[in-house]
Structures are given as C-alpha cells and as structure tokens.
Design a protein around this motif. Structure first.
Motif, PDB file in Angstrom:
ATOM      1  N   UNK A   1       0.385  -1.639   0.329  1.00  0.00           N
ATOM      2  CA  UNK A   1       0.015   0.042  -0.284  1.00  0.00           C
ATOM      3  C   UNK A   1       1.088   1.641  -0.195  1.00  0.00           C
ATOM      4  N   UNK A   2      -0.066   2.242  -0.244  1.00  0.00           N
ATOM      5  CA  UNK A   2       1.019   3.882   0.053  1.00  0.00           C
ATOM      6  C   UNK A   2       1.580   3.968   1.123  1.00  0.00           C
ATOM      7  N   UNK A   3       2.532   4.474   1.494  1.00  0.00           N
ATOM      8  CA  UNK A   3       3.132   5.432   2.813  1.00  0.00           C
ATOM      9  C   UNK A   3       1.717   6.343   2.923  1.00  0.00           C
ATOM     10  N   UNK A   4       1.191   6.037   4.353  1.00  0.00           N
ATOM     11  CA  UNK A   4       0.313   7.417   4.405  1.00  0.00           C
ATOM     12  C   UNK A   4       1.322   8.373   4.520  1.00  0.00           C
ATOM     13  N   UNK A   5       1.331  10.150   3.889  1.00  0.00           N
ATOM     14  CA  UNK A   5       1.039  10.962   4.523  1.00  0.00           C
ATOM     15  C   UNK A   5       3.052  11.786   4.404  1.00  0.00           C
ATOM     16  N   UNK A   6       2.923  10.885   2.699  1.00  0.00           N
ATOM     17  CA  UNK A   6       4.003  11.202   2.176  1.00  0.00           C
ATOM     18  C   UNK A   6       4.453  12.022   1.081  1.00  0.00           C
ATOM     19  N   UNK A   7       5.237  12.798   0.525  1.00  0.00           N
ATOM     20  CA  UNK A   7       4.508  14.003  -0.635  1.00  0.00           C
ATOM     21  C   UNK A   7       4.878  13.231  -1.535  1.00  0.00           C
ATOM     22  N   UNK A   8       5.408  12.828  -2.066  1.00  0.00           N
ATOM     23  CA  UNK A   8       6.130  11.652  -2.749  1.00  0.00           C
ATOM     24  C   UNK A   8       5.262  10.391  -2.750  1.00  0.00           C
ATOM     25  N   UNK A   9       4.453   9.501  -3.667  1.00  0.00           N
ATOM     26  CA  UNK A   9       4.200   8.128  -3.595  1.00  0.00           C
ATOM     27  C   UNK A   9       5.134   7.319  -3.350  1.00  0.00           C
ATOM     28  N   UNK A  10       5.205   6.245  -1.883  1.00  0.00           N
ATOM     29  CA  UNK A  10       5.148   5.120  -1.672  1.00  0.00           C
ATOM     30  C   UNK A  10       4.644   3.876  -1.345  1.00  0.00           C
ATOM     31  N   UNK A  11       5.545   2.779  -2.602  1.00  0.00           N
ATOM     32  CA  UNK A  11       4.857   1.425  -1.917  1.00  0.00           C
ATOM     33  C   UNK A  11       5.310   1.385  -1.186  1.00  0.00           C
ATOM     34  N   UNK A  12       4.845   0.064  -0.297  1.00  0.00           N
ATOM     35  CA  UNK A  12       5.187  -0.375   1.365  1.00  0.00           C
ATOM     36  C   UNK A  12       4.323  -1.425   1.512  1.00  0.00           C
ATOM     37  N   UNK A  13       5.150  -2.710   2.443  1.00  0.00           N
ATOM     38  CA  UNK A  13       4.608  -3.395   2.314  1.00  0.00           C
ATOM     39  C   UNK A  13       4.184  -3.324   3.609  1.00  0.00           C
ATOM     40  N   UNK A  14       2.146  -3.500   4.348  1.00  0.00           N
ATOM     41  CA  UNK A  14       1.213  -3.303   5.396  1.00  0.00           C
ATOM     42  C   UNK A  14       1.471  -4.138   5.895  1.00  0.00           C
ATOM     43  N   UNK A  15       1.666  -4.922   7.858  1.00  0.00           N
ATOM     44  CA  UNK A  15       1.152  -5.883   7.574  1.00  0.00           C
ATOM     45  C   UNK A  15      -0.351  -5.249   8.768  1.00  0.00           C
ATOM     46  N   UNK A  16      -1.396  -6.135   7.937  1.00  0.00           N
ATOM     47  CA  UNK A  16      -2.780  -5.864   8.217  1.00  0.00           C
ATOM     48  C   UNK A  16      -3.009  -6.086   9.410  1.00  0.00           C
ATOM     49  N   UNK A  17      -3.262  -5.530  10.811  1.00  0.00           N
ATOM     50  CA  UNK A  17      -4.411  -5.812  11.868  1.00  0.00           C
ATOM     51  C   UNK A  17      -5.715  -6.570  11.347  1.00  0.00           C
ATOM     52  N   UNK A  18      -5.917  -7.679  11.135  1.00  0.00           N
ATOM     53  CA  UNK A  18      -7.563  -8.019  11.213  1.00  0.00           C
ATOM     54  C   UNK A  18      -8.395  -9.130  11.268  1.00  0.00           C
ATOM     55  N   UNK A  19      -8.778  -9.356  11.449  1.00  0.00           N
ATOM     56  CA  UNK A  19     -10.190 -10.479  12.606  1.00  0.00           C
ATOM     57  C   UNK A  19     -10.706 -10.897  11.242  1.00  0.00           C
ATOM     58  N   UNK A  20     -10.117 -10.594   9.381  1.00  0.00           N
ATOM     59  CA  UNK A  20     -10.947 -11.589   7.723  1.00  0.00           C
ATOM     60  C   UNK A  20     -12.149 -10.336   8.354  1.00  0.00           C
ATOM     61  N   UNK A  21     -12.910  -9.924   8.559  1.00  0.00           N
ATOM     62  CA  UNK A  21     -13.720  -9.087   8.076  1.00  0.00           C
ATOM     63  C   UNK A  21     -13.648  -7.573   8.192  1.00  0.00           C
ATOM     64  N   UNK A  22     -12.935  -6.828   9.210  1.00  0.00           N
ATOM     65  CA  UNK A  22     -12.439  -5.326   9.277  1.00  0.00           C
ATOM     66  C   UNK A  22     -11.179  -5.646   9.642  1.00  0.00           C
ATOM     67  N   UNK A  23     -10.613  -4.793   9.722  1.00  0.00           N
ATOM     68  CA  UNK A  23      -9.088  -3.782  10.652  1.00  0.00           C
ATOM     69  C   UNK A  23      -9.196  -3.254  10.845  1.00  0.00           C
TER      70      UNK A  23
END
Length: 326
Positions: A243-265
């Motif tokens: 996903x894009x790293x938030x709050x970056x002037x220039x977009x950067x895509x990074x590996x994000x670990x999602x904290x989820x129960x497989x329904x919502x996060x």
C-alpha cells in the motif's frame, strides 16, 4: 493456548499437517492424554533438542519424542536426551532426579528397529501409537500404549473443508491453506476465502506464488500485491498488502501488515520484512474496537484519513495500486 490443530488428508485417512502441529496439540493436551505436566517445549541441552520435557504426579522426569511418521532412530534420540538431561539436571526445583526417568515415543508407526533397540536397552521406554480418527464430522487424536493396549482419546476441533468455488476461474486453495482452514471458524474461513477470490479475480496477470513460509500474490519477484504468512508461534494467518505509505509527498509503496479478523481491520503497519513489532514499526489508521453510544456498540474511526473499515476496501486499494504500477 492452542486448542485446534492443522490436519491434512492422506488417502483414506488423516494426519497432522506437520510435526510442529502435532507437537503443539500434544503439548496443550498432555495432561488429559497421559496425566503429565509440561515443563518445556523444544528444550536444548548439550546440543540436544528435546520435543517435550514433562513431569508426572511424582515429579519423575518424562522426556517425549514425537514423530509425524515412521522413524527408525527414536530410541537413539531419547537415549541422547536422557544422557544430556542427567548430566546437567535442569529444572531441579520441579524434578526429582533420584527417580527413574520415563522416555516416551509417540508416532503413527514404529519401525521394527525401534523394538530391537528397546529390547536390549537398560532404560525405560514407552511406545505410544497415535492416530487421527474421523468419525462423521468429528476428529479425534487417539493414543494406544503398544505394550498394554490401553488407549486415550481427545477431540481435535477441526472441520473437513468442503471447498466450492463461486468463481470457476479461481483455482482451489493450495494444500498449505486448506490444512489450516479446518481449525478456523466457518465465518473466518468464509471471510478469508472471499478475500482470496477478490485478489485472484482482479486481473488475469495475478499469480498465487507458494513459498516455504508464505503465499504471495502478484507477479513473481518484481510486482508483489499481497502476502499470506503463516505464523507458527501463534498459529495465525497474517495478511500483508503493498500500500502507499500515508502522508508522503511522493508516493511510496510498502509492505504493510494488516491487523484484521478477516472481516474488518483496525490498523496496518509498515513492516518491510518479517512480522510486526510494536516498538519497531509505525502503524496507521487505528480504529477503536468498541464505543458505547445510544445503547449499542459502534466502531469509531480515530484517524482523519482512515481509508476503509471493511477489509475488502483495503484490499481494493492494494489491488488498484498494484495495477497502476504494472
């Protein structure tokens, strides 16, 4: 504590998905099965790694070696563990080393050499044959003492997966996924499979790449989109999205670990490699689980630029980001 287990089908029968899954389950249920109290799992002494160290009600040391298949050297292994433990005498506050040590082997099938080695040995060995039994929709771990024929049995919370594709263009889940899904609730299983179908049906260039510890989605080596990681310690399946790293002037895509129960996060964290550590990795878009308002529990967004409460919305963002970068 782990109550469920990963199983896999082997022809007409069933077995544990791997030796680690077997050890996990036996460790939790050792008191019910054999009346023993676990002291330590995977304990190393004198460069010897013991599967399970336990004590009985009389503080006798019990050493257990577990195998998920036939092994001809189990007596030799237990002998080496015995020698190392007697030399160093660990856990002396819980073990009475003046009492004889019990050495236990648990395996689905004993090689004939095991009986020969035991026959001419001075130490006390007990052999237990294990089996995973399916009776209609229920599963059981069955242990039988080879010498006395006495048995012990305990439920395995597991469901046989009846996977039916809603989209025939989507391949069935790989064995690595199916082995663990049976220990999930039906709701979690359904939610997970929907996310998998969402990813694989997005673009015909999307591939499912099987790796030793994870399954990745995207184009091999160059364009990852998502990753499903199997955390052995907690027995959880962990989702990563690029996903894009938030709050970056220039977009950067990074590996994000999602904290989820497989329904919502409730948040995702920038984890370039490995798994999330609270003290090391920055998290975004935190969501409080519960807020009591007007007589009901509701979910409250606590970040202004929160993207999606439902997991499929976050997955959509990752998919669109992936396609824009192709």
């Amino acid at each position: 504590m782990l109550s469920s287990a990963a199983l896999r089908k082997t022809g007409p029968g069933w077995e544990f998905a791997n030796e680690e899954a077997l050890e996990d389950f036996v460790e939790v249920h050792l008191q019910s099965l054999l009346g023993l109290t676990v002291i330590k799992r995977q304990f190393t002494v004198n460069e010897q790694r013991c599967d399970i160290i336990a004590v009985d009600e009389n503080k006798r040391l019990v050493v257990l070696e577990l195998k998920n298949g036939e092994d001809r050297y189990v007596v030799q292994q237990l002998t080496r563990y015995y020698d190392a433990l007697l030399e160093h005498k660990p856990f002396a506050d819980r073990v009475d080393y003046d009492r004889p040590v019990r050495l236990i082997a648990i395996t689905p099938k004993f090689h004939r050499d095991n009986f020969t080695d035991r026959k001419y040995h001075q130490l006390l060995f007990k052999f237990f044959q294990l089996a995973v039994i399916q009776n209609q929709e229920k599963f059981y771990l069955h242990l039988k003492d080879i010498d006395t024929q006495e048995t012990a049995q305990i439920d395995i919370p597991y469901r046989e997966i009846d996977y039916r594709r809603t989209d025939e263009s989507i391949p069935p889940p790989p064995r690595l996924i199916l082995d663990w899904l049976g220990s999930w609730t039906a709701e979690d299983e359904d939610n997970f499979l929907k996310i998998r179908e969402q990813i694989l049906s997005f673009d015909n260039r999307m591939q499912e790449i099987i790796e030793p510890k994870s399954i990745k989605y995207g184009i091999p080596k160059t364009k990852p989109c998502a990753e499903l990681y199997f955390q052995r310690k907690s027995k959880k399946n962990i989702l990563f999205l690029w996903l894009p790293i938030p709050n970056r002037t220039k977009q950067a895509i990074a590996r994000m670990q999602v904290h989820t129960n497989w329904d919502v996060y409730w948040q995702f964290s920038h984890v370039p490699e490995g798994l999330y550590k609270e003290t090391k990795h920055k998290s975004y878009f935190k969501l409080r689980e519960y807020e009591y308002k007007k007589g009901r529990s509701v979910r409250i967004i606590t970040a202004e630029d929160f993207v999606a409460q439902n997991l499929d919305g976050l997955v959509d963002q990752a998919l669109n980001t992936w396609r824009e970068k192709l």
